[in-house]
Scaffold this motif. Structure first.
Motif, mmCIF file in Angstrom:
data_model
loop_
_atom_site.group_PDB
_atom_site.id
_atom_site.type_symbol
_atom_site.label_atom_id
_atom_site.label_comp_id
_atom_site.label_asym_id
_atom_site.label_seq_id
_atom_site.Cartn_x
_atom_site.Cartn_y
_atom_site.Cartn_z
ATOM 1 N N SER A 355 0.854 -1.186 0.000
ATOM 2 C CA SER A 355 0.000 0.000 0.000
ATOM 3 C C SER A 355 0.890 1.236 0.000
ATOM 4 C CB SER A 355 -0.878 0.028 1.249
ATOM 5 O OG SER A 355 -1.694 -1.109 1.289
ATOM 6 N N GLY A 356 0.647 2.121 -0.916
ATOM 7 C CA GLY A 356 1.408 3.363 -0.956
ATOM 8 C C GLY A 356 0.767 4.395 -0.060
ATOM 9 N N PRO A 357 1.310 5.609 -0.077
ATOM 10 C CA PRO A 357 0.764 6.656 0.791
ATOM 11 C C PRO A 357 -0.678 7.013 0.458
ATOM 12 C CG PRO A 357 2.502 7.508 -0.656
ATOM 13 C CD PRO A 357 2.496 6.032 -0.809
ATOM 14 N N GLU A 358 -1.100 6.744 -0.781
ATOM 15 C CA GLU A 358 -2.470 7.070 -1.166
ATOM 16 C C GLU A 358 -3.446 5.953 -0.813
ATOM 17 O OE1 GLU A 358 -3.096 10.049 -2.327
ATOM 18 O OE2 GLU A 358 -0.955 10.447 -2.109
ATOM 19 N N HIS A 359 -2.943 4.791 -0.531
ATOM 20 C CA HIS A 359 -3.832 3.655 -0.294
ATOM 21 C C HIS A 359 -3.420 2.954 0.996
ATOM 22 C CE1 HIS A 359 -5.568 3.960 -4.315
ATOM 23 N NE2 HIS A 359 -4.339 4.214 -4.720
ATOM 24 N N HIS A 360 -3.936 3.442 2.097
ATOM 25 C CA HIS A 360 -3.541 2.894 3.382
ATOM 26 C C HIS A 360 -4.177 1.535 3.620
ATOM 27 C CE1 HIS A 360 -1.612 6.568 4.452
ATOM 28 N NE2 HIS A 360 -2.711 7.248 4.230
ATOM 29 N N ALA A 361 -3.405 0.643 4.165
ATOM 30 C CA ALA A 361 -3.972 -0.630 4.617
ATOM 31 C C ALA A 361 -4.724 -0.355 5.920
ATOM 32 C CB ALA A 361 -2.855 -1.622 4.858
ATOM 33 N N THR A 362 -5.867 -0.984 6.086
ATOM 34 C CA THR A 362 -6.721 -0.711 7.246
ATOM 35 C C THR A 362 -6.879 -1.962 8.086
ATOM 36 O OG1 THR A 362 -7.940 0.822 5.861
ATOM 37 C CG2 THR A 362 -8.975 0.179 7.929
ATOM 38 N N LEU A 363 -6.629 -1.805 9.367
ATOM 39 C CA LEU A 363 -6.832 -2.924 10.292
ATOM 40 C C LEU A 363 -8.307 -3.289 10.324
ATOM 41 C CD1 LEU A 363 -4.957 -2.160 13.619
ATOM 42 C CD2 LEU A 363 -4.788 -4.211 12.209
ATOM 43 N N ALA A 364 -8.606 -4.577 10.150
ATOM 44 C CA ALA A 364 -10.018 -4.970 10.157
ATOM 45 C C ALA A 364 -10.304 -5.980 11.263
ATOM 46 C CB ALA A 364 -10.405 -5.547 8.805
ATOM 47 N N GLY A 365 -9.386 -6.189 12.163
ATOM 48 C CA GLY A 365 -9.701 -7.044 13.306
ATOM 49 C C GLY A 365 -8.596 -8.018 13.652
ATOM 50 N N TRP A 366 -8.512 -8.323 14.935
ATOM 51 C CA TRP A 366 -7.551 -9.307 15.456
ATOM 52 C C TRP A 366 -8.403 -10.383 16.104
ATOM 53 C CZ3 TRP A 366 -2.664 -7.501 18.610
ATOM 54 C CH2 TRP A 366 -1.809 -8.585 18.792
ATOM 55 N N CYS A 367 -8.392 -11.525 15.514
ATOM 56 C CA CYS A 367 -9.287 -12.608 15.892
ATOM 57 C C CYS A 367 -8.453 -13.868 16.026
ATOM 58 C CB CYS A 367 -10.318 -12.777 14.788
ATOM 59 S SG CYS A 367 -11.594 -13.973 15.101
ATOM 60 N N CYS A 368 -8.744 -14.792 16.662
ATOM 61 C CA CYS A 368 -9.685 -15.152 17.687
ATOM 62 C C CYS A 368 -8.916 -16.046 18.651
ATOM 63 C CB CYS A 368 -10.825 -15.980 17.123
ATOM 64 S SG CYS A 368 -11.872 -15.027 16.031
ATOM 65 N N PRO A 369 -9.401 -16.265 19.856
ATOM 66 C CA PRO A 369 -8.657 -17.114 20.770
ATOM 67 C C PRO A 369 -8.582 -18.547 20.276
ATOM 68 C CG PRO A 369 -10.683 -16.393 21.779
ATOM 69 C CD PRO A 369 -10.622 -15.744 20.454
#
Lengths: 369, 179
Positions: A355-369
């Motif tokens: 991902s470049g500066p124009e296209h940020h990667a977005t955290l979508a969750g930290w799963c699961c136990p």
């Protein structure tokens, strides 16, 4: 019954894998002198506190402790604890396993974990797709408009998602797709949240109202005014709802306001797993700060991390021991232990997820136990 | 691995507290099999058992500097393992999701005498987590009912009744399995 002396399935391989992780944790730990209380140390707005004290001899000692506690990585080598992380990036979705291995699922967007991380729901242009983290597709549902922001109910039996401005719900197996609201959203359909343990969905109805609807009975349970709604989050027990609109506030399950949080507190936010405490980011004079608010009226504030620029996302590890901060302006992920000074900085996040500066990667969750 | 007296264990802990990786590894290798087996026999899921046992050791590492060397390490570790395994099993039972595979028993590598072991594990898997936990602690980890009561924070009478009911049910299940 006699004593069990046989190895159980996976025991030996698990021992080798786990030993590596335990050894790593051991080598990184900060030896603590007996009976010494380290609680003051982690209460750190890292940059601010250290700078303020840096030039005094005690300050130098604190610096030393912190420096020893921070591990820098040029790339994401492994997650510090259990679970898998989902990242929405340019051109697709990344699934990061505990051992640091990453799988790219090309062409998907807006992915979300199912409750136990067995499946993902993701958008692919005009389709809603349920797939496994290895890419195996289970079902697809094509709609007339652009599909966005799917979210699973607590046990995976329902998925809410947007099509254009409409809000729809489909069963977890892809059946019984139905329209819930013709016009929902406002600033974005990410402002919807299933109440844990129920099929009640909180969302913005598009008329500056936050509503809680029993989806199965199609009944509005309550309605509150909300302008500029950007994010809704339930606590794990479904008893607290964080509403991020023009201000940030916490409601109870009946929609009554429990606490108003500081106006400058903005996205992102995340409830501490299993608790009512919430981590929020505030931005002031170019400095972003993560604070954890707790107590019955959220009056206790503990500042845990500060850094220049913007933070793009927060995610607690499933066991609640680690907080991941996407420090977008620094192109870093910062893993903070919630109960000690330990910290891991991972650089080159943009490069990691292409991902470049124009296209940020977005955290979508930290799963699961 | 039965080697490793209390004296060895104290020496390993002392060594680990002063930073010795080999001593920590000796402690880990000595206690891992029983910790993992206990977790596995309660949760019946290899990945979860690994996480539970591993988390218990990580907790041990975090507390190592404060650990009292006069106390035995095993009971402290097993208390964490078994309580987490019970929590995991309860949470799994409550939050089963659509299409989620059942708690499948993953068979061990083939061996000439494996049948009985598999049968026993399969029968044990059908008990409630609370019954499984006390049976595993009593008959796998060799704790007394008093020690189990202490570890699980239960009255001793409850432990005894769970043991009795659990074993009765296990016997019934085994009969069914072998029929």
């Amino acid at each position: 019954m006699t004593r069990w002396n046989r190895p159980t399935p996976g025991e030996r391989e698990a021992a080798d894998r786990s030993w590596e992780i335990v050894r790593e944790a051991f080598e990184e730990r900060i030896p603590v002198p007996r009976k010494r209380d380290w609680r003051p140390v982690p209460v750190v707005a890292f940059g601010i506190a250290a700078l303020a004290a840096a030039f005094s001899p005690p300050g130098l000692a604190v610096w030393g402790s912190l420096r020893d506690a921070v591990r820098n990585q040029d790339h994401l080598l492994a997650l510090p604890t259990t679970g898998r992380i989902l990242v929405n990036a340019q051109g697709g979705v990344w699934v990061i396993q505990r051992d640091g291995s990453k799988r790219f699922l090309s062409g998907y967007d807006n992915a979300a974990w199912s409750p136990h991380g067995i499946y993902l729901a993701a958008a692919r242009e005009n389709q809603l797709v349920a797939l496994e983290p290895n890419g195996k597709v289970h079902w697809k549902l094509a709609r007339a408009g652009h599909v966005g922001a799917p979210q699973w109910s607590y046990e995976g039996y329902r998925i809410a998602y947007g099509v254009g401005r409409a809000l729809r719900v489909v069963n977890g197996d892809g059946t019984r797709d139905r329209l819930l609201a013709v016009s929902a959203g406002g600033s974005g359909l990410s402002a919807l949240a299933w109440r844990p343990g129920t099929h009640e969905l909180a969302y913005n109805n598009g008329h500056n109202h936050l509503v809680l609807v029993d989806v199965d009975r199609r009944r509005v349970l309550w309605r509150r005014s909300a302008t500029g709604l950007e994010q809704l989050l339930w606590s794990d027990d479904g008893e607290r709802l964080l509403v991020a609109d023009e201000g940030s506030r916490v409601l109870d399950a009946a929609g009554r306001t429990i606490a108003a949080l500081p106006r400058r507190s903005v996205l992102p936010a995340a409830f501490v797993p299993g608790r009512h405490s919430v981590a929020l980011v505030s931005v002031e004079k170019g400095l972003s700060t993560v604070s954890v608010y707790s107590g019955p009226r959220y009056s206790r504030r503990r500042m845990v991390f500060s850094g220049a620029g913007l933070f793009g996302g927060l995610a607690w590890s499933p066991n609640g021991h680690w907080l991941l901060i996407d420090w977008r302006s620094a192109d870093q992920w910062v893993f903070l232990r919630s109960a000690s000074v330990r910290r891991i900085d991972v650089r080159n996040i943009g490069n990691t997820f292409d991902s470049g500066p124009e296209h940020h990667a977005t955290l979508a969750g930290w799963c699961c136990p | 691995m039965e080697a490793g007296s209390r004296g060895d264990e104290r020496a390993w802990i002392r060594g680990a507290q002063s930073g010795s990786v080999p001593d920590l590894e000796a402690l880990f290798r000595h206690h891992w099999p029983r910790a993992y087996r206990a977790a596995y026999l309660v949760v019946h899921d290899a990945a979860a058992a690994e996480d539970i046992a591993q988390e218990a050791f990580l907790a041990a590492v975090r507390c190592l500097d404060r650990f009292d060397r006069r106390r035995p390490f095993g009971p402290w570790l097993h208390r964490i393992v078994v309580n987490r395994a019970i929590d995991w099993s309860r949470s799994r039972a409550l939050r089963r999701e659509s299409g989620d595979a059942s708690l499948a028993f993953v068979a061990a590598a083939a061996g000439p005498e494996r049948g009985d072991t598999e049968t026993l594990a399969a029968a044990l898997a059908k008990l409630s987590p609370e019954h499984r936990a006390v049976i595993v602690m009593r008959h796998l980890l060799d704790y007394t009912p008093g020690e189990i009561a202490d570890a699980l924070n239960l009255p001793r009478g409850t432990v005894n009744s769970r043991l009795r009911r659990g074993l009765d049910e296990l016997a019934g299940r085994l009969e069914q399995e072998l029929r």
